[in-house]
Scaffold this motif. Structure first.
Motif, PDB file in Angstrom:
ATOM      1  N   GLY A 127     -89.952  61.232 -23.676  1.00  0.00           N
ATOM      2  CA  GLY A 127     -88.521  61.024 -23.900  1.00  0.00           C
ATOM      3  C   GLY A 127     -88.078  59.652 -23.465  1.00  0.00           C
ATOM      4  N   ALA A 128     -87.045  59.132 -24.110  1.00  0.00           N
ATOM      5  CA  ALA A 128     -86.471  57.848 -23.710  1.00  0.00           C
ATOM      6  C   ALA A 128     -85.138  58.122 -23.016  1.00  0.00           C
ATOM      7  N   PRO A 129     -84.686  57.300 -22.080  1.00  0.00           N
ATOM      8  CA  PRO A 129     -85.415  56.111 -21.616  1.00  0.00           C
ATOM      9  C   PRO A 129     -86.689  56.453 -20.822  1.00  0.00           C
ATOM     10  N   ALA A 130     -87.615  55.493 -20.870  1.00  0.00           N
ATOM     11  CA  ALA A 130     -88.869  55.636 -20.126  1.00  0.00           C
ATOM     12  C   ALA A 130     -89.311  54.229 -19.671  1.00  0.00           C
ATOM     13  N   ILE A 131     -90.346  54.171 -18.846  1.00  0.00           N
ATOM     14  CA  ILE A 131     -90.816  52.860 -18.357  1.00  0.00           C
ATOM     15  C   ILE A 131     -92.299  52.703 -18.692  1.00  0.00           C
TER      16      ILE A 131
ATOM     17  N   PRO B 288     -86.577  54.534 -28.944  1.00  0.00           N
ATOM     18  CA  PRO B 288     -87.861  54.308 -29.632  1.00  0.00           C
ATOM     19  C   PRO B 288     -87.962  52.942 -30.315  1.00  0.00           C
ATOM     20  N   THR B 289     -86.859  52.355 -30.734  1.00  0.00           N
ATOM     21  CA  THR B 289     -86.942  51.061 -31.430  1.00  0.00           C
ATOM     22  C   THR B 289     -87.452  49.956 -30.488  1.00  0.00           C
ATOM     23  N   GLY B 290     -87.348  50.175 -29.183  1.00  0.00           N
ATOM     24  CA  GLY B 290     -87.776  49.135 -28.244  1.00  0.00           C
ATOM     25  C   GLY B 290     -89.246  49.255 -27.838  1.00  0.00           C
ATOM     26  N   ALA B 291     -89.948  50.212 -28.404  1.00  0.00           N
ATOM     27  CA  ALA B 291     -91.311  50.508 -27.948  1.00  0.00           C
ATOM     28  C   ALA B 291     -92.262  49.330 -28.173  1.00  0.00           C
ATOM     29  N   GLU B 292     -92.193  48.753 -29.345  1.00  0.00           N
ATOM     30  CA  GLU B 292     -93.153  47.701 -29.674  1.00  0.00           C
ATOM     31  C   GLU B 292     -92.972  46.471 -28.780  1.00  0.00           C
ATOM     32  N   ALA B 293     -91.702  46.096 -28.570  1.00  0.00           N
ATOM     33  CA  ALA B 293     -91.417  44.933 -27.709  1.00  0.00           C
ATOM     34  C   ALA B 293     -91.917  45.177 -26.283  1.00  0.00           C
ATOM     35  N   ALA B 294     -91.736  46.418 -25.798  1.00  0.00           N
ATOM     36  CA  ALA B 294     -92.172  46.746 -24.430  1.00  0.00           C
ATOM     37  C   ALA B 294     -93.690  46.632 -24.311  1.00  0.00           C
ATOM     38  N   LEU B 295     -94.386  47.154 -25.342  1.00  0.00           N
ATOM     39  CA  LEU B 295     -95.852  47.093 -25.311  1.00  0.00           C
ATOM     40  C   LEU B 295     -96.332  45.637 -25.330  1.00  0.00           C
ATOM     41  N   ALA B 296     -95.625  44.790 -26.084  1.00  0.00           N
ATOM     42  CA  ALA B 296     -95.990  43.369 -26.139  1.00  0.00           C
ATOM     43  C   ALA B 296     -95.892  42.731 -24.748  1.00  0.00           C
ATOM     44  N   GLU B 297     -94.928  43.210 -23.944  1.00  0.00           N
ATOM     45  CA  GLU B 297     -94.769  42.649 -22.581  1.00  0.00           C
ATOM     46  C   GLU B 297     -95.975  42.959 -21.692  1.00  0.00           C
ATOM     47  N   MET B 298     -96.726  43.960 -22.043  1.00  0.00           N
ATOM     48  CA  MET B 298     -97.921  44.306 -21.251  1.00  0.00           C
ATOM     49  C   MET B 298     -99.052  43.294 -21.491  1.00  0.00           C
TER      50      MET B 298
ATOM     51  N   ALA C  91     -91.734  47.369 -18.148  1.00  0.00           N
ATOM     52  CA  ALA C  91     -90.733  47.158 -19.203  1.00  0.00           C
ATOM     53  C   ALA C  91     -90.066  48.485 -19.512  1.00  0.00           C
ATOM     54  N   ARG C  92     -88.742  48.482 -19.566  1.00  0.00           N
ATOM     55  CA  ARG C  92     -88.017  49.712 -19.888  1.00  0.00           C
ATOM     56  C   ARG C  92     -87.966  49.909 -21.398  1.00  0.00           C
ATOM     57  N   ILE C  93     -88.070  51.151 -21.791  1.00  0.00           N
ATOM     58  CA  ILE C  93     -87.872  51.499 -23.212  1.00  0.00           C
ATOM     59  C   ILE C  93     -86.630  52.387 -23.267  1.00  0.00           C
ATOM     60  N   MET C  94     -85.535  51.811 -23.762  1.00  0.00           N
ATOM     61  CA  MET C  94     -84.270  52.557 -23.767  1.00  0.00           C
ATOM     62  C   MET C  94     -84.217  53.533 -24.935  1.00  0.00           C
TER      63      MET C  94
ATOM     64  N   GLU D  49     -94.162  56.112 -18.218  1.00  0.00           N
ATOM     65  CA  GLU D  49     -93.623  57.039 -17.218  1.00  0.00           C
ATOM     66  C   GLU D  49     -92.209  57.461 -17.605  1.00  0.00           C
ATOM     67  N   GLY D  50     -91.921  58.726 -17.492  1.00  0.00           N
ATOM     68  CA  GLY D  50     -90.576  59.214 -17.743  1.00  0.00           C
ATOM     69  C   GLY D  50     -89.631  58.809 -16.616  1.00  0.00           C
ATOM     70  N   PHE D  51     -88.353  58.688 -16.965  1.00  0.00           N
ATOM     71  CA  PHE D  51     -87.358  58.413 -15.933  1.00  0.00           C
ATOM     72  C   PHE D  51     -87.218  59.616 -15.017  1.00  0.00           C
TER      73      PHE D  51
END
Lengths: 355, 355
Positions: B141-145, B164-174, B159-162, B182-184
């Motif tokens: 579930g979102a939000p997640a980290i 689902p649309t932010g998932a790809e950008a967050a993964l790129a930060e890794m 990176a926080r994922i607020m 991790e769930g909130f």
């Protein structure tokens, strides 16, 4: 330098024994580095110092090199040769200053200084030779104690004279060193005040501790000491009197005899003092940090005590008790890292916290 | 070695930052020497150590030379390369042991370990790639980290994922590093338990502290923490559970989220911990001495607290506040001797003592 020392500055310490060691640890808490100067190899303070110089106190080249690395010089013992101070004083401030050393290095000068401040001391007389001793003894009365004027500590350089027939033998024990005859003081107990004066003249005192000696060496210090409210006030005021008269900067120990006639000053030590070790577990700012704060031009801690403490010295084979002592949760251990537990050698201390 | 280390022994410490520095000071109180191993020049711990080795963690010659001078090896950080441990372990015991490092070096392994003990953690999923993230996100579930599995600290590598649309950008930060989602956790506040286990298996816990973070870095720890009696018991029991499962020797920090559903383990740190610094002014035996006692095979302190304390970190230009802080008699300063006060850098801390 009258500006406060900034963290990162280096404090030079003459003498690398346990007092230098604990000063060095306190300096690290405030972000300072230390440079230890000691004639012996691997001094205890060297284990917790940034730099160590191993050289005699008379080595002017080594002293010069030492002085160029430090921002201020302090010391853990009062018997520093004048030559050493001469070599250092043009390069770095020496705190506490030389007047405190001049006075405390000589029992006769110290007694005269204290009496000049209106403070009570034991009766005393200068004893350069047997003729002087013969004159002084009837005035001071027996029993009395003959002490070398310089270099005495932990009961060394002292001889009791129980009656006039023992005078010559006692003087022989001085081995030709200039001596002072001191009258016995009829005291109920001994206390000491650990007091500090800052670069700005502010004075702060720790609560007086009550001292018990064994074989001439401090055995325990207990806080609070048995003192009336007015004795407590007297103790603090006379310590402040001494600090101000010397324009002192740093921590000073004052040993006092408690008598029905009031407090009598036994001696002063221009340094952190064994009877102030309880402050490590009884105060937010202990005597070691207080000394560092003073010589660095920082504000002093207020000396407030938050616990009742009994400090006990660990001498020689008291080290065998460490495994047992380590089991007591109310006992804080402070060991000095000395390799060899010789008889009479201070190896560590414990602070027992009440309540 | 299962006999207690005798005073005079040398403790090797991997890492010479502020934790190594305060470990070194604690070691000196028990009469031990320390040898600091750190890749950087002039590490803060070097100012209070007997020996310092400046060499990379991959330098097997330097590691061997280091190991031959020490009686036990410990560390101030958990991200020690496996190679380093391999080079050391034949020559000196490593405490805490390698299992604690293996578990705590990897967020995924750590979470699985904790759940295996029956402890609650945030919901989590292994995220080796975008496909795994796409599968995991609807379950967690979102939000997640999203967090890197390894080498994260002080909020780095997260990176926080607020949504689902932010998932790809967050993964790129890794930046290609293996990650965990991790769930909130809906928690009211965070506490931590600083716990210790001795070589004999005895366990002792300090009173839990309540932590407040600022910009991803610990800001304050307050004792006592807001916890019910049963929460306090739970916190201590779960810490003991972790210590025993790891056959741990030393001090361990456990960060816990307080929720209506009970305590949720955030993470564990196999070392002394920033949230345990209050013990320096609140306990007879602080976390640093407790760690040294444990790895030396000595009896542990009991963790009893004698004062209410608020610890506040001094970060970056908080150092400008030191002259003011030094004036407060209820504030104990602990500065780390770091030359440059960069933004986000831990420069020191203060312990404010209540009452």
């Amino acid at each position: 330098m009258t500006e406060p020392l900034a963290p990162g500055a280096t404090i030079g310490i003459l003498g690398g024994g346990q007092l230098g060691r604990m000063l060095s640890v306190a300096a690290s808490r405030l972000g300072f580095r230390t440079h230890i100067y000691d004639p012996s190899e691997l001094p205890p303070a060297g284990d917790v110092a940034h730099l160590v110089t191993t050289a005699p106190y008379e080595d002017s080249d080594a002293l010069f090199a030492f002085a160029t690395t430090v921002d201020v010089v302090t010391y853990e013992f009062e018997n520093i040769p004048t030559l050493t101070l001469d070599a250092l004083e043009d390069h770095a401030p020496i705190r506490p200053g030389r007047e405190a050393l001049r006075v405390s290095q000589d029992r006769l000068v110290e007694k005269e200084f204290l009496q000049g401040l209106g403070l009570k001391t034991a009766a005393f007389a200068d004893v350069p030779d047997m003729a002087a001793l013969a004159t002084a003894l009837p005035q001071i009365g027996a029993p009395a104690i003959l002490k070398t004027r310089r270099f005495g500590y932990d009961g060394k350089g002292q001889a009791r004279i129980m009656d006039p027939t023992g005078a010559e033998a006692a003087l022989a024990e001085m081995q030709g060193a200039p001596a002072i005859l001191e009258g016995f003081v009829d005291f109920s107990h001994e206390v000491s005040v650990i007091a500090a004066r800052g670069l700005d003249g502010a004075v702060a005192c720790f609560d007086p501790g009550e001292n018990v000696h064994k074989d001439g060496i401090l055995h325990t210090t207990t806080v609070p000491a048995r003192l009336s409210a007015s004795q407590r006030t007297d103790a603090v005021l006379l310590a402040a009197n001494i600090l101000n008269a010397l324009e002192y900067v740093g921590v000073l120990g004052v040993e006092l005899f408690v008598t029905p006639q009031g407090l009598i000053v036994n001696e002063i030590a221009p340094r952190v003092h064994n009877s102030g070790h309880w402050t490590q577990n009884g105060c937010v700012v202990d005597q070691f940090e207080q000394h560092i704060r003073a010589i660095a031009g920082w504000p002093l801690g207020d000396g407030k005590r938050h616990a009742d403490v009994v400090m006990e010295n660990l001498i020689g084979d008291d080290m065998d008790r460490v495994p047992e002592l380590a089991k007591d949760p109310a006992t804080a251990l402070h060991l000095y890292g000395k390799a060899e537990a010789r008889a009479g050698r201070k190896m560590g201390h414990v602070n027992r916290i009440a309540g």
